[in-house]
Design a protein around this motif. Structure first.
Motif, PDB file in Angstrom:
ATOM      1  N   THR A 457       0.841  -1.262  -0.105  1.00  0.00           N
ATOM      2  CA  THR A 457       0.227   0.032  -0.097  1.00  0.00           C
ATOM      3  C   THR A 457       0.961   1.392   0.066  1.00  0.00           C
ATOM      4  O   THR A 457       0.681   2.226  -0.840  1.00  0.00           O
ATOM      5  CB  THR A 457      -0.810   0.105   1.211  1.00  0.00           C
ATOM      6  OG1 THR A 457      -1.865  -1.188   1.170  1.00  0.00           O
ATOM      7  CG2 THR A 457      -1.771   1.246   1.125  1.00  0.00           C
ATOM      8  N   THR A 458       1.932   1.368   0.929  1.00  0.00           N
ATOM      9  CA  THR A 458       2.753   2.383   0.887  1.00  0.00           C
ATOM     10  C   THR A 458       3.501   2.670  -0.613  1.00  0.00           C
ATOM     11  O   THR A 458       3.683   3.883  -0.868  1.00  0.00           O
ATOM     12  CB  THR A 458       3.803   2.186   2.132  1.00  0.00           C
ATOM     13  OG1 THR A 458       3.282   2.044   3.262  1.00  0.00           O
ATOM     14  CG2 THR A 458       4.814   3.337   2.051  1.00  0.00           C
ATOM     15  N   THR A 459       4.072   1.399  -1.129  1.00  0.00           N
ATOM     16  CA  THR A 459       4.627   1.579  -2.365  1.00  0.00           C
ATOM     17  C   THR A 459       3.725   2.150  -3.447  1.00  0.00           C
ATOM     18  O   THR A 459       4.250   2.806  -4.248  1.00  0.00           O
ATOM     19  CB  THR A 459       5.207   0.135  -2.581  1.00  0.00           C
ATOM     20  OG1 THR A 459       5.978  -0.189  -1.665  1.00  0.00           O
ATOM     21  CG2 THR A 459       5.934   0.031  -3.975  1.00  0.00           C
ATOM     22  N   LYS A 460       2.530   1.760  -3.470  1.00  0.00           N
ATOM     23  CA  LYS A 460       1.698   2.021  -4.375  1.00  0.00           C
ATOM     24  C   LYS A 460       1.252   3.322  -4.188  1.00  0.00           C
ATOM     25  O   LYS A 460       1.469   4.262  -5.353  1.00  0.00           O
ATOM     26  CB  LYS A 460       0.399   1.252  -4.253  1.00  0.00           C
ATOM     27  CG  LYS A 460      -0.504   1.595  -5.480  1.00  0.00           C
ATOM     28  CD  LYS A 460      -1.803   0.610  -5.185  1.00  0.00           C
ATOM     29  CE  LYS A 460      -2.710   1.253  -4.082  1.00  0.00           C
ATOM     30  NZ  LYS A 460      -4.012   0.462  -4.252  1.00  0.00           N
ATOM     31  N   ASN A 461       1.241   4.087  -3.102  1.00  0.00           N
ATOM     32  CA  ASN A 461       1.001   5.702  -2.775  1.00  0.00           C
ATOM     33  C   ASN A 461       2.252   6.423  -3.164  1.00  0.00           C
ATOM     34  O   ASN A 461       2.071   7.431  -3.878  1.00  0.00           O
ATOM     35  CB  ASN A 461       0.423   5.697  -1.371  1.00  0.00           C
ATOM     36  CG  ASN A 461      -0.787   5.072  -0.905  1.00  0.00           C
ATOM     37  OD1 ASN A 461      -1.606   4.932  -2.003  1.00  0.00           O
ATOM     38  ND2 ASN A 461      -0.932   5.058   0.103  1.00  0.00           N
ATOM     39  N   ASP A 462       3.151   5.761  -2.930  1.00  0.00           N
ATOM     40  CA  ASP A 462       4.555   6.325  -3.200  1.00  0.00           C
ATOM     41  C   ASP A 462       4.908   6.905  -4.830  1.00  0.00           C
ATOM     42  O   ASP A 462       5.094   7.570  -5.426  1.00  0.00           O
ATOM     43  CB  ASP A 462       5.685   6.004  -2.584  1.00  0.00           C
ATOM     44  CG  ASP A 462       6.006   5.934  -1.205  1.00  0.00           C
ATOM     45  OD1 ASP A 462       5.118   6.973  -0.431  1.00  0.00           O
ATOM     46  OD2 ASP A 462       6.649   5.211  -0.461  1.00  0.00           O
ATOM     47  N   LEU A 463       4.585   5.466  -5.538  1.00  0.00           N
ATOM     48  CA  LEU A 463       4.593   5.606  -7.013  1.00  0.00           C
ATOM     49  C   LEU A 463       3.506   6.373  -7.420  1.00  0.00           C
ATOM     50  O   LEU A 463       3.889   7.348  -8.453  1.00  0.00           O
ATOM     51  CB  LEU A 463       4.174   4.266  -7.506  1.00  0.00           C
ATOM     52  CG  LEU A 463       5.465   3.321  -7.219  1.00  0.00           C
ATOM     53  CD1 LEU A 463       4.969   1.841  -7.719  1.00  0.00           C
ATOM     54  CD2 LEU A 463       6.665   3.624  -7.630  1.00  0.00           C
ATOM     55  N   ASN A 464       2.186   6.773  -6.944  1.00  0.00           N
ATOM     56  CA  ASN A 464       1.291   7.524  -7.588  1.00  0.00           C
ATOM     57  C   ASN A 464       1.762   9.191  -7.348  1.00  0.00           C
ATOM     58  O   ASN A 464       1.620  10.108  -8.128  1.00  0.00           O
ATOM     59  CB  ASN A 464      -0.109   7.543  -6.929  1.00  0.00           C
ATOM     60  CG  ASN A 464      -0.704   5.992  -7.555  1.00  0.00           C
ATOM     61  OD1 ASN A 464      -0.699   5.973  -8.843  1.00  0.00           O
ATOM     62  ND2 ASN A 464      -1.286   5.551  -6.999  1.00  0.00           N
ATOM     63  N   GLN A 465       2.404   9.301  -6.160  1.00  0.00           N
ATOM     64  CA  GLN A 465       2.737  10.495  -5.555  1.00  0.00           C
ATOM     65  C   GLN A 465       4.139  10.943  -6.540  1.00  0.00           C
ATOM     66  O   GLN A 465       4.177  12.202  -7.078  1.00  0.00           O
ATOM     67  CB  GLN A 465       3.246  10.712  -4.301  1.00  0.00           C
ATOM     68  CG  GLN A 465       3.580  12.054  -3.837  1.00  0.00           C
ATOM     69  CD  GLN A 465       2.715  13.068  -3.899  1.00  0.00           C
ATOM     70  OE1 GLN A 465       1.449  12.807  -3.563  1.00  0.00           O
ATOM     71  NE2 GLN A 465       2.926  14.292  -4.576  1.00  0.00           N
ATOM     72  N   LEU A 466       5.043   9.899  -6.959  1.00  0.00           N
ATOM     73  CA  LEU A 466       5.981  10.156  -7.855  1.00  0.00           C
ATOM     74  C   LEU A 466       5.417  10.580  -9.422  1.00  0.00           C
ATOM     75  O   LEU A 466       6.171  11.447  -9.812  1.00  0.00           O
ATOM     76  CB  LEU A 466       6.817   8.914  -7.972  1.00  0.00           C
ATOM     77  CG  LEU A 466       8.205   8.849  -9.000  1.00  0.00           C
ATOM     78  CD1 LEU A 466       9.172  10.058  -8.404  1.00  0.00           C
ATOM     79  CD2 LEU A 466       8.792   7.858  -9.051  1.00  0.00           C
ATOM     80  N   ILE A 467       4.429   9.950  -9.705  1.00  0.00           N
ATOM     81  CA  ILE A 467       3.959  10.250 -10.926  1.00  0.00           C
ATOM     82  C   ILE A 467       3.269  11.601 -11.117  1.00  0.00           C
ATOM     83  O   ILE A 467       3.679  12.528 -11.994  1.00  0.00           O
ATOM     84  CB  ILE A 467       2.674   9.316 -11.476  1.00  0.00           C
ATOM     85  CG1 ILE A 467       3.212   8.132 -11.522  1.00  0.00           C
ATOM     86  CG2 ILE A 467       1.906   9.794 -12.481  1.00  0.00           C
ATOM     87  CD1 ILE A 467       2.095   6.959 -11.746  1.00  0.00           C
ATOM     88  N   SER A 468       2.761  12.076  -9.816  1.00  0.00           N
ATOM     89  CA  SER A 468       2.031  13.407  -9.863  1.00  0.00           C
ATOM     90  C   SER A 468       3.228  14.563  -9.667  1.00  0.00           C
ATOM     91  O   SER A 468       3.151  15.511 -10.393  1.00  0.00           O
ATOM     92  CB  SER A 468       1.264  13.558  -8.581  1.00  0.00           C
ATOM     93  OG  SER A 468       0.736  14.788  -8.571  1.00  0.00           O
ATOM     94  N   ASP A 469       4.427  14.251  -8.866  1.00  0.00           N
ATOM     95  CA  ASP A 469       5.594  15.102  -8.666  1.00  0.00           C
ATOM     96  C   ASP A 469       5.926  15.273 -10.176  1.00  0.00           C
ATOM     97  O   ASP A 469       6.797  16.365 -10.451  1.00  0.00           O
ATOM     98  CB  ASP A 469       6.357  14.725  -7.739  1.00  0.00           C
ATOM     99  CG  ASP A 469       6.082  14.816  -6.390  1.00  0.00           C
ATOM    100  OD1 ASP A 469       4.756  15.349  -5.973  1.00  0.00           O
ATOM    101  OD2 ASP A 469       6.419  14.023  -5.503  1.00  0.00           O
TER     102      ASP A 469
END
Length: 712
Positions: A457-469
């Protein structure tokens, strides 16, 4: 890859591993060194081999000329063997292998797996297996059907009257179609290999209700008669006849059409929308795509339907487990170069490549062929060499894509076998434990699963944030470039174009808008964007592999396996899949296509501000022109801001990348974790029963090992 002869099961090898039903089914096979006798091959294996032409009735025979002549007796008696029609041949190089496909071996794996699943020993695992594969019988049937399907195709598309018919005539080695100047093809024509160089040409006409309207064979040497019959159903001039026809199937000797592949001649995409839709329905099963254009027609691509085709191809790659051809491998035949004066050919070649990049951004020079589709005698040596290169490239792509489809089915079988293996090994591992030891071990594994879920779950959220950034950073980069003096100069006066100040005053506004639009489109597919997105994709791949490695460790702990670790991180079967690899490796080059015709912000609806309009009315001298250009450009750029640019990048890239994260983590990994969790619960609650099942479990494991040996 295994030789088909080497895949024939040996009874002595199988009898210690399979249940009685499997052994009975395998009893029809002889040792691998013994020639296969068709009558002793099990029915379903034989049918799969016959489908790809790998089974011979008895020993191989070589027909003498008299025997061949007898085959033509229905049409003509030849007094001189030299008069007998010669087999049609094409010059497309064939694979060094007998067959481009490995379908018989994969069909055999399907057979053995189905027998295993229906064996008495497997009954103890059916409840748990059904939780992982609820409709496994239907899924196996569907997969086998797709493996042996007979509608894999090479699509021939192109602008009206570009030369598709001439190209097909050259590919098949005979004149099936009569080239015309106007739109000629109104019906889909599907050409298959008869696998017999001396067989008659035959055709079957099928209407929209899937009923056979006419079926006929034409004697060899009577191609003229065949062409006349065929033209009744495919010529645009005969709409009163062809209106209710869905397709025409043609069978003749075309040796490069290996396996179940057929050549599909489609209506010109410059024709009616209905005719274009006929072609689109063949895309899901296309293993190659050839687009023919007329270089004399302003580059040859005159509408946006080519863009719609690649968008549909990308959608299929996102959604289907077994995708169609790789858009990077699409072949483009630029025809009628003999009509271009030699002094103008270099400029024309640049224009052709530019037009193709506009409509098919992943096109590359290697897959663009400038030629003239006349006979070899009529064509210039340069153009004939290009045509030969096209034939070689088509053969390479066809072989590659047929193997990819097979790999997908083999991957599915591998995953199913892996699930069974983990289930069996887990039971055998705990069978030697006491109930207390088993319970403690399973509780420890449950804790590890909970930790893994939190990490996922943490990894998935981090990846979505990386996409946004990343999209925010790219938006800022574009805005800074648009507002800089250097950026303005690059946009308004790009290499290869005349200076914007030399454009006629009345056309200047449209020219500035077009140059700004072209720059933003190219920027979205440029090195800066690709570099950033490649980093995101590599990060997604790394995170996916890390979690896969942890899943493998938990599985090893659960089953007691001691698999050797390699220096490289463990990568799942799914990540090895061409679908996932293709997305991870090629997405930066592909995904810009999804908005190839879409402008960032609202430049298309731009209206000059009142102040700029006043300037235009007041200043008309050349020295004032630069001021007007600058004012116009600044007014246009004002419509761009970080929020609007990011919104466009989100719809172009972000949505696609988030879907990829969703697919990898919420579907693939979640399914794996759910399967492991179910197995842990069963091992924890039924460990005392497994000692009574030890013999059956060992038998199943041996059977699995034998089947897995046949996975390439």
């Amino acid at each position: 890859m295994d030789n088909p002869d080497e895949t024939t099961p040996n009874v002595k090898e199988l009898k210690h591993f399979f249940s009685k039903k499997i052994r009975d089914r395998a009893a029809g096979f002889k040792d691998a060194e013994t020639p296969v006798n068709v009558k002793k091959v099990p029915r379903n294996i034989r049918s799969a081999q016959v489908a790809v032409g790998n089974v011979q009735e008895g020993p191989e025979t070589h027909l003498d000329q008299d025997t061949k002549s007898l085959l033509y007796k229905e049409s003509k008696i030849y007094t001189n063997t030299a008069e007998a029609p010669k087999p049609r041949t094409t010059s497309i190089p064939l694979s060094s292998k007998e067959d481009l496909t490995d379908i018989p071996r994969i069909n055999l794996i399907f057979d053995l797996l189905e027998d295993l699943l229906s064996s008495k020993e497997f009954e103890i695992l059916i409840p748990e297996f059904c939780e992982s594969f609820p409709n496994y019988s239907e899924e196996l049937k569907k997969r086998r059907g797709d493996l042996n399907r007979n509608d894999l195709c090479i699509i021939i598309a192109g602008e009206t009257s570009a030369g598709k018919s001439t190209l097909i005539n050259r590919l098949v080695g005979t004149s099936l179609f009569k080239p015309q100047l106007a739109e000629s093809t109104s019906t889909i024509c599907r050409i298959r290999n008869s696998n017999d160089p001396i067989r008659k040409i035959s055709y079957k006409v099928v209407n929209k209700e899937n009923e056979t309207v006419e079926e006929r064979s034409i004697d060899p040497g009577s191609e003229g008669t065949f062409v006349k019959c065929l033209q009744r159903y495919v010529d645009k001039d005969n709409d009163h006849v062809s209106k209710g026809i869905d397709h025409v199937d043609v069978s003749l000797y075309v040796p490069f059409l290996k396996g179940n592949t057929m050549l599909v001649d489609t209506p010109g995409i410059g024709g009616s929308l209905e005719l274009s839709d006929k072609m689109m329905k063949y895309l899901p099963n296309a293993v190659s795509f050839i687009f023919v254009s007329n270089v004399t027609n302003a580059g040859g691509v005159q509408n946006d339907r080519l863009v719609k085709i690649i968008q549909e191809v990308l959608r299929l790659h996102e959604e289907k487990d077994i995708p169609c051809f790789d858009p990077v491998d699409a072949l483009f035949v630029s025809n009628k170069w003999d009509a271009i004066h030699p002094s103008e050919r270099d400029d024309a070649w640049i224009g052709v490549q530019k037009e193709l990049r506009k409509h098919w951004p992943v096109s590359n020079t290697t897959n663009i062929f400038r030629t003239t589709l006349k006979s070899a005698k009529e064509s210039e040596a340069e153009f004939e060499n290009e045509y030969k290169r096209l034939e070689r490239r088509l053969s390479e792509i066809l072989e590659k894509n047929l193997y990819i489809r097979q790999f997908q089915h083999e991957k599915f079988l591998r995953n199913m076998l892996k699930t069974i293996e983990v289930t069996v090994k887990g039971r055998l591992h705990v069978a030697a434990m006491s109930k207390d030891v088993c319970t403690k071990k399973m509780e420890n594994l449950e804790t590890q699963i909970l930790i893994l879920r939190e990490r996922m779950t943490t990894t998935k959220n981090d990846l979505n944030q990386l996409i946004s950034d990343t999209l925010t950073q790219l938006s800022q980069t574009l805005i800074e470039e648009l507002n800089s003096d250097d950026g303005k100069e690059r946009i308004l006066n790009p290499p290869g174009k005349k200076e914007v100040a030399s454009v006629h005053f009345l056309k200047m506004l449209d020219e500035i808008k077009e140059r700004l639009y072209s720059h933003t489109i190219e920027w979205k597919r440029g090195e800066v964007v690709i570099e950033k997105l490649t980093f995101v994709l590599e990060r997604i791949k790394e995170c996916f592999s890390d979690i896969q490695e942890e899943i493998q460790r938990i599985q090893n702990n659960m089953t007691g396996s001691q698999e050797k670790k390699t220096q490289e991180k463990a990568v799942s079967f799914e990540l090895d899949s061409p679908v996932i690899v293709g997305v991870l490796e090629s997405a930066p080059k592909w995904i810009g296509v999804l908005s190839a015709a879409k402008r960032i912000c609202a430049v298309a609806e731009f209206m000059l501000s009142p102040m700029t309009l006043m300037k235009i009315k007041k200043w008309t001298t050349e020295e004032k022109k630069l001021i007007i250009i600058d004012a116009t450009y600044r007014d246009l750029v004002k419509q761009y801001n970080i929020e609007k640019v990011k919104s466009d990048l989100e719809s172009t890239y972000g949505t696609h990348y988030r879907k990829l994260v969703e697919r990898l983590f919420n579907k693939i990994i979640e399914k794996q974790i759910t399967n492991i969790t179910r197995t842990i619960l069963r091992l924890k609650g039924e460990c005392e029963c497994f000692q009574n099942w030890k013999s059956e479990l060992e038998h199943l494991l041996s059977s699995l090992n034998e089947i897995q040996k046949r996975i390439s």
